[in-house]
Design a protein around this motif. Structure first.
Motif, PDB file in Angstrom:
ATOM      1  N   SER A 144       0.878  -1.171   0.000  1.00  8.58           N
ATOM      2  CA  SER A 144       0.000   0.000   0.000  1.00  8.58           C
ATOM      3  C   SER A 144       0.915   1.221   0.000  1.00  8.58           C
ATOM      4  CB  SER A 144      -0.892   0.002   1.244  1.00  8.58           C
ATOM      5  OG  SER A 144      -0.108   0.255   2.393  1.00  8.58           O
ATOM      6  N   TRP A 145       0.380   2.380  -0.310  1.00  8.42           N
ATOM      7  CA  TRP A 145       1.189   3.603  -0.276  1.00  8.42           C
ATOM      8  C   TRP A 145       1.754   3.832   1.128  1.00  8.42           C
ATOM      9  CZ3 TRP A 145       2.813   5.277  -4.712  1.00  8.42           C
ATOM     10  CH2 TRP A 145       2.009   5.161  -5.854  1.00  8.42           C
ATOM     11  N   ALA A 146       0.981   3.492   2.143  1.00  6.15           N
ATOM     12  CA  ALA A 146       1.423   3.697   3.532  1.00  6.15           C
ATOM     13  C   ALA A 146       2.608   2.809   3.899  1.00  6.15           C
ATOM     14  CB  ALA A 146       0.263   3.454   4.491  1.00  6.15           C
ATOM     15  N   GLU A 147       2.792   1.701   3.192  1.00  6.74           N
ATOM     16  CA  GLU A 147       3.872   0.757   3.505  1.00  6.74           C
ATOM     17  C   GLU A 147       5.184   1.085   2.789  1.00  6.74           C
ATOM     18  OE1 GLU A 147       1.458  -3.379   4.239  1.00  6.74           O
ATOM     19  OE2 GLU A 147       1.651  -2.679   2.164  1.00  6.74           O
ATOM     20  N   ILE A 148       5.157   2.001   1.859  1.00  7.98           N
ATOM     21  CA  ILE A 148       6.352   2.327   1.085  1.00  7.98           C
ATOM     22  C   ILE A 148       7.367   3.044   1.964  1.00  7.98           C
ATOM     23  CG2 ILE A 148       7.214   3.785  -0.805  1.00  7.98           C
ATOM     24  CD1 ILE A 148       4.590   2.996  -2.307  1.00  7.98           C
ATOM     25  N   SER A 149       8.606   2.577   1.876  1.00  7.65           N
ATOM     26  CA  SER A 149       9.708   3.199   2.630  1.00  7.65           C
ATOM     27  C   SER A 149      11.009   2.914   1.879  1.00  7.65           C
ATOM     28  CB  SER A 149       9.756   2.674   4.061  1.00  7.65           C
ATOM     29  OG  SER A 149      10.030   1.287   4.062  1.00  7.65           O
ATOM     30  N   GLY A 150      12.119   3.135   2.527  1.00  5.00           N
ATOM     31  CA  GLY A 150      13.419   2.960   1.890  1.00  5.00           C
ATOM     32  C   GLY A 150      13.625   1.578   1.308  1.00  5.00           C
ATOM     33  N   LYS A 151      14.173   1.551   0.099  1.00  5.28           N
ATOM     34  CA  LYS A 151      14.572   0.330  -0.590  1.00  5.28           C
ATOM     35  C   LYS A 151      13.417  -0.614  -0.894  1.00  5.28           C
ATOM     36  CE  LYS A 151      19.062   0.683   1.584  1.00  5.28           C
ATOM     37  NZ  LYS A 151      19.952   0.171   2.601  1.00  5.28           N
ATOM     38  N   THR A 152      12.189  -0.116  -0.954  1.00  4.55           N
ATOM     39  CA  THR A 152      11.047  -0.983  -1.257  1.00  4.55           C
ATOM     40  C   THR A 152      10.624  -0.892  -2.719  1.00  4.55           C
ATOM     41  OG1 THR A 152       9.464   0.730  -0.573  1.00  4.55           O
ATOM     42  CG2 THR A 152      10.125  -0.891   1.099  1.00  4.55           C
ATOM     43  N   GLY A 153      11.215   0.035  -3.471  1.00  8.10           N
ATOM     44  CA  GLY A 153      10.824   0.235  -4.861  1.00  8.10           C
ATOM     45  C   GLY A 153      11.802  -0.348  -5.853  1.00  8.10           C
ATOM     46  N   SER A 154      11.306  -0.584  -7.051  1.00  8.40           N
ATOM     47  CA  SER A 154      12.143  -1.039  -8.163  1.00  8.40           C
ATOM     48  C   SER A 154      12.318   0.116  -9.140  1.00  8.40           C
ATOM     49  CB  SER A 154      11.478  -2.206  -8.901  1.00  8.40           C
ATOM     50  OG  SER A 154      11.333  -3.308  -8.039  1.00  8.40           O
ATOM     51  N   PHE A 155      13.562   0.517  -9.346  1.00  7.70           N
ATOM     52  CA  PHE A 155      13.868   1.580 -10.301  1.00  7.70           C
ATOM     53  C   PHE A 155      13.548   1.084 -11.704  1.00  7.70           C
ATOM     54  CE2 PHE A 155      16.856   3.431 -13.333  1.00  7.70           C
ATOM     55  CZ  PHE A 155      16.641   4.787 -13.134  1.00  7.70           C
ATOM     56  N   ILE A 156      12.734   1.853 -12.439  1.00  2.00           N
ATOM     57  CA  ILE A 156      12.368   1.478 -13.806  1.00  2.00           C
ATOM     58  C   ILE A 156      13.093   2.345 -14.823  1.00  2.00           C
ATOM     59  CG2 ILE A 156      10.462   1.199 -15.456  1.00  2.00           C
ATOM     60  CD1 ILE A 156      10.426  -0.783 -13.034  1.00  2.00           C
ATOM     61  N   SER A 157      13.050   3.666 -14.620  1.00  2.52           N
ATOM     62  CA  SER A 157      13.700   4.536 -15.595  1.00  2.52           C
ATOM     63  C   SER A 157      13.957   5.929 -15.044  1.00  2.52           C
ATOM     64  CB  SER A 157      12.849   4.648 -16.871  1.00  2.52           C
ATOM     65  OG  SER A 157      11.616   5.290 -16.588  1.00  2.52           O
ATOM     66  N   TYR A 158      14.879   6.596 -15.712  1.00  6.65           N
ATOM     67  CA  TYR A 158      15.180   8.003 -15.471  1.00  6.65           C
ATOM     68  C   TYR A 158      15.260   8.647 -16.851  1.00  6.65           C
ATOM     69  CZ  TYR A 158      18.008  12.178 -14.567  1.00  6.65           C
ATOM     70  OH  TYR A 158      18.481  13.467 -14.523  1.00  6.65           O
ATOM     71  N   THR A 159      14.402   9.617 -17.112  1.00  6.62           N
ATOM     72  CA  THR A 159      14.301  10.216 -18.437  1.00  6.62           C
ATOM     73  C   THR A 159      14.383  11.726 -18.333  1.00  6.62           C
ATOM     74  OG1 THR A 159      12.844   8.375 -19.052  1.00  6.62           O
ATOM     75  CG2 THR A 159      12.923  10.255 -20.559  1.00  6.62           C
ATOM     76  N   THR A 160      15.184  12.320 -19.214  1.00  9.05           N
ATOM     77  CA  THR A 160      15.360  13.763 -19.241  1.00  9.05           C
ATOM     78  C   THR A 160      14.749  14.342 -20.518  1.00  9.05           C
ATOM     79  OG1 THR A 160      17.455  13.732 -20.439  1.00  9.05           O
ATOM     80  CG2 THR A 160      17.573  13.491 -18.028  1.00  9.05           C
ATOM     81  N   PRO A 161      14.424  15.646 -20.511  1.00  9.79           N
ATOM     82  CA  PRO A 161      13.925  16.260 -21.746  1.00  9.79           C
ATOM     83  C   PRO A 161      14.901  16.117 -22.911  1.00  9.79           C
ATOM     84  CG  PRO A 161      13.539  17.718 -19.894  1.00  9.79           C
ATOM     85  CD  PRO A 161      14.398  16.590 -19.394  1.00  9.79           C
ATOM     86  N   ARG A 162      16.189  16.200 -22.633  1.00  7.85           N
ATOM     87  CA  ARG A 162      17.196  16.070 -23.688  1.00  7.85           C
ATOM     88  C   ARG A 162      17.117  14.685 -24.335  1.00  7.85           C
ATOM     89  NH1 ARG A 162      22.062  14.349 -22.350  1.00  7.85           N
ATOM     90  NH2 ARG A 162      21.846  15.264 -20.286  1.00  7.85           N
TER      91      ARG A 162
END
Length: 168
Positions: A144-162
């Motif tokens: 749940s959103w309430a359970e999200i904390s450090g190191k609980t996510g999976s990085f998918i992408s980083y995108t810049t306008p360039r």
């Protein structure tokens, strides 16, 4: 159930100058273009946030408005959260943890360096320093959103306008 979080650093704004408070700094033309480019990129990639939360600072909120416009999101539905201005990564965590659970895709608009620190805190990714108007996408499985904390996510992408402009 998968949750998707988009973190957006505000686009290019006017420089800090005498007589203009940091909070009131406006986007410049380049920043408006960057915001539109990223909004169109989200739309083209069928990434449709169902909840927008922005720092109330002028440059962040205007970035949210322009991105939202590209995605046909009602400006009046953008939530302003004071926690996203000057409260460090804990302000961002508060915004995430208080998100209603019927939200599948949340987009936050904020400021460096806090937004970069927060992205790295959640995902363990080494992003460096998010460029203006860039987007980090992080996914969470079975939380749940309430359970999200450090190191609980999976990085998918980083995108810049360039990067988006170079792909066109």
């Amino acid at each position: 159930m998968k949750k998707t979080l988009l973190l957006v650093r505000h686009a290019t704004a006017e420089e800090i100058s005498y007589g203009v408070k940091d909070f009131d700094r406006q986007l410049v033309g380049k920043g408006m273009t960057e915001s539109a480019v990223m909004g169109k990129w989200l739309s083209d990639n069928r990434i449709r946030p169902d909840r927008y939360v922005s720092s109330p600072a002028a440059r962040a909120f205007k970035t949210a408005e322009i991105v939202g416009d590209q995605l046909k999101f009602e400006v009046d539905a953008i939530v302003m959260d004071q926690e996203l201005y000057g409260n460090g990564p804990k302000g961002y965590l508060h915004a995430v943890n208080t998100t209603p659970d019927d939200t599948h895709c949340l987009i936050l608009f904020g400021h460096n360096p806090d937004i970069t620190y927060f992205a790295e805190y959640l995902s363990r990714a080494n992003i460096g320093s998010m460029e203006k108007a860039s987007v980090v996408l992080i996914e969470f499985e079975n939380l749940s959103w309430a359970e999200i904390s450090g190191k609980t996510g999976s990085f998918i992408s980083y995108t810049t306008p360039r990067q988006v402009r170079e792909e066109e």
